[in-house]
Design an enzyme around this catalytic site. Sequence first.
Site, PDB file in Angstrom:
ATOM      1  N   ARG A   1       0.828  -1.198   0.000  1.00 54.42           N
ATOM      2  CA  ARG A   1       0.000   0.000   0.000  1.00 54.42           C
ATOM      3  C   ARG A   1       0.867   1.255   0.000  1.00 54.42           C
ATOM      4  NH1 ARG A   1      -5.147   1.007  -1.339  1.00 54.42           N
ATOM      5  NH2 ARG A   1      -5.398  -1.171  -0.705  1.00 54.42           N
TER       6      ARG A   1
ATOM      7  N   HIS B   1      -5.132  -3.859   4.747  1.00 52.73           N
ATOM      8  CA  HIS B   1      -5.115  -2.754   3.781  1.00 52.73           C
ATOM      9  C   HIS B   1      -3.681  -2.334   3.480  1.00 52.73           C
ATOM     10  CE1 HIS B   1      -6.003   1.475   2.386  1.00 52.73           C
ATOM     11  NE2 HIS B   1      -6.985   0.827   1.785  1.00 52.73           N
ATOM     12  N   CYS B   2      -2.818  -2.371   4.493  1.00 51.56           N
ATOM     13  CA  CYS B   2      -1.434  -1.920   4.346  1.00 51.56           C
ATOM     14  C   CYS B   2      -0.612  -2.766   3.381  1.00 51.56           C
ATOM     15  CB  CYS B   2      -0.730  -1.934   5.696  1.00 51.56           C
ATOM     16  SG  CYS B   2      -1.499  -0.942   6.973  1.00 51.56           S
ATOM     17  N   ILE B   3      -0.981  -4.025   3.197  1.00 52.63           N
ATOM     18  CA  ILE B   3      -0.139  -4.919   2.383  1.00 52.63           C
ATOM     19  C   ILE B   3      -0.741  -5.175   1.005  1.00 52.63           C
ATOM     20  CG2 ILE B   3       0.834  -5.983   4.432  1.00 52.63           C
ATOM     21  CD1 ILE B   3      -0.810  -8.509   3.787  1.00 52.63           C
TER      22      ILE B   3
END
Length: 340
Positions: A87, A331-333
């Site tokens: 992300r 969401h971050c990855i």
Amino acid sequence: MSKFFMPAETEAHERIYMAFPSSGYTLGDTAEDAEAARTTWANVARAVAKFTPVTMVVDPSAEADARRHLGDAVAYELRELDDAWMRDIGPTFVRDGNGALAAIDWNFNGWGAQSWAAWGKDSKIAAAVAELESTTRVQASITNEGGGIHVDGEGTMLATRSVQLDPGRNPNATEVDIEAEFATQLGVEKVIWLDRGLTRDNEEFGTRGHVDIVACFPAPGVVLYHDQQNPEHPDFEISAQVRATLEAATDAKGRKLQLIGVPAPKTLRDEEGWVDYSYINHLVTNGGVIACAFNDENDAVAAKILADAYPGREVVAVDATELYARGGGIHCITQQVPAV
């Protein structure tokens, strides 16, 4: 004047990009830590692949491990990596006035040149992904990460001052400067500024306050926000501040926001201190919502809220404890490519 427009994350996706953990803080100190990281990233990729094709960017040194965990569940692209937070290291995909895709490169610098971070290889991943998608790469004039922004697809953005106004990212920048760049690159007409992110995310191994574990738009005019309900946790006060800011805000269309609190997990601490476990950090992709779970009694509560917020989509929960131990969530990855 805006050149581009960022679609809402709820629009159709062509593909999801991820990066496989291969070194450093994300892998951890032991073989068991490393295997836990690989397993969790793979579990997320398999969940996503039920709904949308996944391309996994893999450092050549980790190819065997990636294929051992994922087999033919994903497509593979070999590129040198420092870390695995797609992300943030990948581009943000936008559309131009003709509907064609472009890729915004946010000049990744290790979350504000953090002392523990390495980013020489990761700083090239936005360009690599843009090339893989045969899209124009656009160099932003500011430093930012995908986890630091969230848009409603109708001109409104959520962001945190602690990230975009961080001296390690954009020294001497003002809110006006940042807003002007978001208007140009993302078609944003209004930024709703939150002061900061969650407590753990503002500590040594955090991002200095990414918005994507704090609040997001499931639909225009509606905001899901992280609701820490236990006054023992320092995020109790942060949740109250976030809610107050959102209650006072209007979006780019002049609407008051409908607020939906998503209770934080009951778990308050791990061996490192206060946790920032959050159900806000989920991925919406095509017919699915890939949600964080923590083996916590609020997992089911959050899943029901997400199911109601995204009607017609299947909520699939994946244990994200090992992700959060390393500084982020689902969401971050992940990073979406909008369907053309």
